[in-house]
Design a protein around this motif. Structure first.
Motif, PDB file in Angstrom:
ATOM      1  N   PRO A  73       4.550   0.275   5.397  1.00 28.48           N
ATOM      2  CA  PRO A  73       3.713  -0.915   5.205  1.00 28.48           C
ATOM      3  C   PRO A  73       2.406  -0.573   4.492  1.00 28.48           C
ATOM      4  O   PRO A  73       1.319  -0.643   5.077  1.00 28.48           O
ATOM      5  CB  PRO A  73       3.487  -1.421   6.634  1.00 28.48           C
ATOM      6  CG  PRO A  73       3.557  -0.189   7.470  1.00 28.48           C
ATOM      7  CD  PRO A  73       4.587   0.683   6.823  1.00 28.48           C
ATOM      8  N   THR A  74       2.514  -0.208   3.220  1.00 30.03           N
ATOM      9  CA  THR A  74       1.361   0.280   2.461  1.00 30.03           C
ATOM     10  C   THR A  74       0.726  -0.793   1.575  1.00 30.03           C
ATOM     11  O   THR A  74      -0.124  -0.465   0.740  1.00 30.03           O
ATOM     12  CB  THR A  74       1.769   1.488   1.591  1.00 30.03           C
ATOM     13  OG1 THR A  74       2.951   1.151   0.846  1.00 30.03           O
ATOM     14  CG2 THR A  74       2.041   2.710   2.456  1.00 30.03           C
ATOM     15  N   ASP A  75       1.110  -2.040   1.749  1.00 24.10           N
ATOM     16  CA  ASP A  75       0.480  -3.130   1.001  1.00 24.10           C
ATOM     17  C   ASP A  75      -0.829  -3.479   1.698  1.00 24.10           C
ATOM     18  O   ASP A  75      -0.951  -4.507   2.364  1.00 24.10           O
ATOM     19  CB  ASP A  75       1.418  -4.338   0.933  1.00 24.10           C
ATOM     20  CG  ASP A  75       0.849  -5.469   0.083  1.00 24.10           C
ATOM     21  OD1 ASP A  75      -0.048  -5.201  -0.736  1.00 24.10           O
ATOM     22  OD2 ASP A  75       1.292  -6.615   0.260  1.00 24.10           O
ATOM     23  N   VAL A  76      -1.799  -2.595   1.559  1.00 21.71           N
ATOM     24  CA  VAL A  76      -3.046  -2.675   2.314  1.00 21.71           C
ATOM     25  C   VAL A  76      -4.237  -2.404   1.401  1.00 21.71           C
ATOM     26  O   VAL A  76      -4.090  -1.980   0.257  1.00 21.71           O
ATOM     27  CB  VAL A  76      -3.051  -1.661   3.481  1.00 21.71           C
ATOM     28  CG1 VAL A  76      -1.960  -1.988   4.492  1.00 21.71           C
ATOM     29  CG2 VAL A  76      -2.898  -0.224   2.968  1.00 21.71           C
ATOM     30  N   ASP A  77      -5.418  -2.629   1.939  1.00 26.76           N
ATOM     31  CA  ASP A  77      -6.655  -2.318   1.218  1.00 26.76           C
ATOM     32  C   ASP A  77      -7.091  -0.865   1.420  1.00 26.76           C
ATOM     33  O   ASP A  77      -7.693  -0.257   0.532  1.00 26.76           O
ATOM     34  CB  ASP A  77      -7.783  -3.242   1.690  1.00 26.76           C
ATOM     35  CG  ASP A  77      -7.459  -4.703   1.458  1.00 26.76           C
ATOM     36  OD1 ASP A  77      -7.223  -5.070   0.298  1.00 26.76           O
ATOM     37  OD2 ASP A  77      -7.424  -5.475   2.437  1.00 26.76           O
ATOM     38  N   VAL A 110       0.656   8.244   0.409  1.00 29.31           N
ATOM     39  CA  VAL A 110      -0.365   7.917  -0.588  1.00 29.31           C
ATOM     40  C   VAL A 110       0.277   7.318  -1.837  1.00 29.31           C
ATOM     41  O   VAL A 110      -0.243   6.353  -2.422  1.00 29.31           O
ATOM     42  CB  VAL A 110      -1.207   9.154  -0.937  1.00 29.31           C
ATOM     43  CG1 VAL A 110      -2.180   8.838  -2.074  1.00 29.31           C
ATOM     44  CG2 VAL A 110      -1.977   9.644   0.288  1.00 29.31           C
ATOM     45  N   ASP A 111       1.402   7.866  -2.247  1.00 30.05           N
ATOM     46  CA  ASP A 111       2.028   7.350  -3.457  1.00 30.05           C
ATOM     47  C   ASP A 111       2.564   5.934  -3.255  1.00 30.05           C
ATOM     48  O   ASP A 111       2.469   5.097  -4.164  1.00 30.05           O
ATOM     49  CB  ASP A 111       3.148   8.273  -3.922  1.00 30.05           C
ATOM     50  CG  ASP A 111       3.556   7.992  -5.364  1.00 30.05           C
ATOM     51  OD1 ASP A 111       2.656   7.957  -6.235  1.00 30.05           O
ATOM     52  OD2 ASP A 111       4.754   7.784  -5.624  1.00 30.05           O
ATOM     53  N   GLN A 112       3.118   5.650  -2.094  1.00 32.02           N
ATOM     54  CA  GLN A 112       3.548   4.275  -1.829  1.00 32.02           C
ATOM     55  C   GLN A 112       2.355   3.327  -1.814  1.00 32.02           C
ATOM     56  O   GLN A 112       2.427   2.210  -2.340  1.00 32.02           O
ATOM     57  CB  GLN A 112       4.302   4.203  -0.490  1.00 32.02           C
ATOM     58  CG  GLN A 112       5.686   4.820  -0.537  1.00 32.02           C
ATOM     59  CD  GLN A 112       6.460   4.577   0.747  1.00 32.02           C
ATOM     60  OE1 GLN A 112       6.519   3.466   1.265  1.00 32.02           O
ATOM     61  NE2 GLN A 112       7.072   5.640   1.269  1.00 32.02           N
ATOM     62  N   ALA A 113       1.252   3.781  -1.221  1.00 31.75           N
ATOM     63  CA  ALA A 113       0.042   2.951  -1.215  1.00 31.75           C
ATOM     64  C   ALA A 113      -0.459   2.713  -2.634  1.00 31.75           C
ATOM     65  O   ALA A 113      -0.841   1.588  -3.001  1.00 31.75           O
ATOM     66  CB  ALA A 113      -1.039   3.616  -0.367  1.00 31.75           C
ATOM     67  N   ARG A 114      -0.453   3.773  -3.451  1.00 36.99           N
ATOM     68  CA  ARG A 114      -0.885   3.643  -4.852  1.00 36.99           C
ATOM     69  C   ARG A 114      -0.041   2.601  -5.582  1.00 36.99           C
ATOM     70  O   ARG A 114      -0.581   1.749  -6.300  1.00 36.99           O
ATOM     71  CB  ARG A 114      -0.765   5.002  -5.549  1.00 36.99           C
ATOM     72  CG  ARG A 114      -1.120   4.971  -7.038  1.00 36.99           C
ATOM     73  CD  ARG A 114      -0.762   6.272  -7.714  1.00 36.99           C
ATOM     74  NE  ARG A 114       0.665   6.513  -7.761  1.00 36.99           N
ATOM     75  CZ  ARG A 114       1.489   5.971  -8.669  1.00 36.99           C
ATOM     76  NH1 ARG A 114       1.021   5.134  -9.584  1.00 36.99           N
ATOM     77  NH2 ARG A 114       2.771   6.263  -8.647  1.00 36.99           N
ATOM     78  N   GLN A 115       1.254   2.674  -5.407  1.00 32.16           N
ATOM     79  CA  GLN A 115       2.135   1.731  -6.086  1.00 32.16           C
ATOM     80  C   GLN A 115       1.920   0.300  -5.605  1.00 32.16           C
ATOM     81  O   GLN A 115       2.157  -0.655  -6.353  1.00 32.16           O
ATOM     82  CB  GLN A 115       3.596   2.140  -5.879  1.00 32.16           C
ATOM     83  CG  GLN A 115       3.961   3.453  -6.563  1.00 32.16           C
ATOM     84  CD  GLN A 115       5.420   3.812  -6.373  1.00 32.16           C
ATOM     85  OE1 GLN A 115       6.309   3.041  -6.719  1.00 32.16           O
ATOM     86  NE2 GLN A 115       5.678   4.989  -5.805  1.00 32.16           N
ATOM     87  N   ASP A 116       1.437   0.153  -4.361  1.00 34.23           N
ATOM     88  CA  ASP A 116       1.145  -1.181  -3.830  1.00 34.23           C
ATOM     89  C   ASP A 116      -0.271  -1.644  -4.162  1.00 34.23           C
ATOM     90  O   ASP A 116      -0.688  -2.720  -3.709  1.00 34.23           O
ATOM     91  CB  ASP A 116       1.349  -1.197  -2.310  1.00 34.23           C
ATOM     92  CG  ASP A 116       2.821  -1.292  -1.925  1.00 34.23           C
ATOM     93  OD1 ASP A 116       3.612  -1.811  -2.743  1.00 34.23           O
ATOM     94  OD2 ASP A 116       3.182  -0.846  -0.819  1.00 34.23           O
ATOM     95  N   GLY A 117      -1.013  -0.840  -4.908  1.00 33.07           N
ATOM     96  CA  GLY A 117      -2.332  -1.261  -5.361  1.00 33.07           C
ATOM     97  C   GLY A 117      -3.491  -0.813  -4.506  1.00 33.07           C
ATOM     98  O   GLY A 117      -4.636  -1.186  -4.758  1.00 33.07           O
TER      99      GLY A 117
END
Length: 318
Positions: A73-77, A110-117
């Protein structure tokens, strides 16, 4: 999702953000997640190896998952990456697993978070890479790696440089110094992996003799988890990048810790001295932080003195 990076040092309090805490049901992670949930939308990810959702307040969303998995769940700020195998023994028993969780799990998250913005990540490193030092350790001193645990945390710092330099992400590594709270908080589930203060207090309160490695003269910069949580929040508020110490700048030896616990509980339980199971060539005998960089960047100061910390640890046993 994701918010624009702010210039370093420009303080903006997190409020109403979507936040991911990995290792969020563990000791430090649950304290952080619960604190953030007052003003933010918080999701805690944990595989329950060292954590338990019982540590979390009801307003924290819990997801049981490994940081090695896809679709986190990396679609976060903001991401606070605390998930880790966090002891020397764990890495020596299973070095490959230690590297996968601590290094690959970090890169994966971190990479999943990066891809989610998401552009802001604060992660846990360790003071152990300074080796044994009685003098305060500044961030710019030479570091060393003697164990798999230390290697995994230093690898995180190098990968954080990569994400910062290549993708312009705000990556802040917090080098923790001997974090404690006691079994009255979220440490009890850690058992033998809990901070020695928690273990010693539980031993003394129950009439058991605390076991000290060697002669008990080793020292630690013991830092209360509440001060760690404030430091982690400030790292986001000030959009820090690079590495920072989170420690008090004061160190206490293990014999003194046992004496102070006895004084607080009104007991007289003597410690037992045992052979150190960790080879002396790699054992970190002394730690002490130089917190100057963190203080100058954010104004952070430890607020819980060591005696007050001991009182808090012992309070549930009175």
């Amino acid at each position: 999702m994701g918010t624009p990076k702010r210039p370093s040092g420009d303080a903006v309090r997190m409020n109403g953000s979507r936040v991911l805490v990995t290792g969020g049901a563990g000791f430090v992670g649950s304290n952080l997640a619960n604190a953030l949930a007052d003003d933010n939308d918080v999701v805690a990810v944990d595989d329950c190896y060292l954590g338990t959702p019982d540590n979390l307040d009801d307003d924290v969303e819990f997801v049981e998952a490994s940081v090695l998995e896809d679709d986190l769940p990396t679609d976060v700020d903001v991401v606070f990456h605390l998930a880790a195998l966090s002891s020397y023994a764990m890495h020596e028993d299973e070095p490959t697993r230690g590297a996968r969780v601590n290094v690959e799990g970090f890169v994966n998250t971190v990479d999943q978070a990066r891809q989610d913005g998401c552009e802001t990540v604060v992660y846990a490193s360790t003071s152990s890479i300074y080796g044994s030092r009685t003098e305060p350790s500044p961030e710019d001193m030479a570091v060393t790696v003697n164990t798999g645990y230390e290697a995994s945390k230093l690898a995180r710092e190098r990968y954080a440089e990569y994400f910062g330099n290549h993708y312009d992400m705000a990556m802040a590594g917090m080098r923790f110094f001997s974090v404690y709270q006691g079994y009255g908080g979220a440490e009890e589930h850690k058992g033998e992996y809990a901070n020695v203060i928690a273990q010693f207090a539980d031993d003394v309160a129950n009439g058991r003799s605390p076991e000290l490695y060697g002669d008990g003269t080793q020292t630690r910069d013991f830092t209360h988890v509440d001060d760690i949580v404030r430091g982690l929040e400030l790292a986001v508020d000030h959009c820090l990048e690079g590495v920072y110490n989170l420690g008090t700048g004061e160190a206490y030896d293990f014999e003194t810790v046992v004496e102070m616990i006895n004084d607080e509980l009104g007991t007289d339980v003597e410690p037992t001295y045992v052979e150190n199971p960790i080879p002396e060539s790699v054992y970190v005998h002394d730690t002490c932080a130089d917190p100057t960089k963190m203080r100058e960047a954010t104004g952070w100061e430890p607020e819980i003195g060591f005696r007050e910390g001991i009182e808090r640890v012992c309070a549930p046993y009175r």
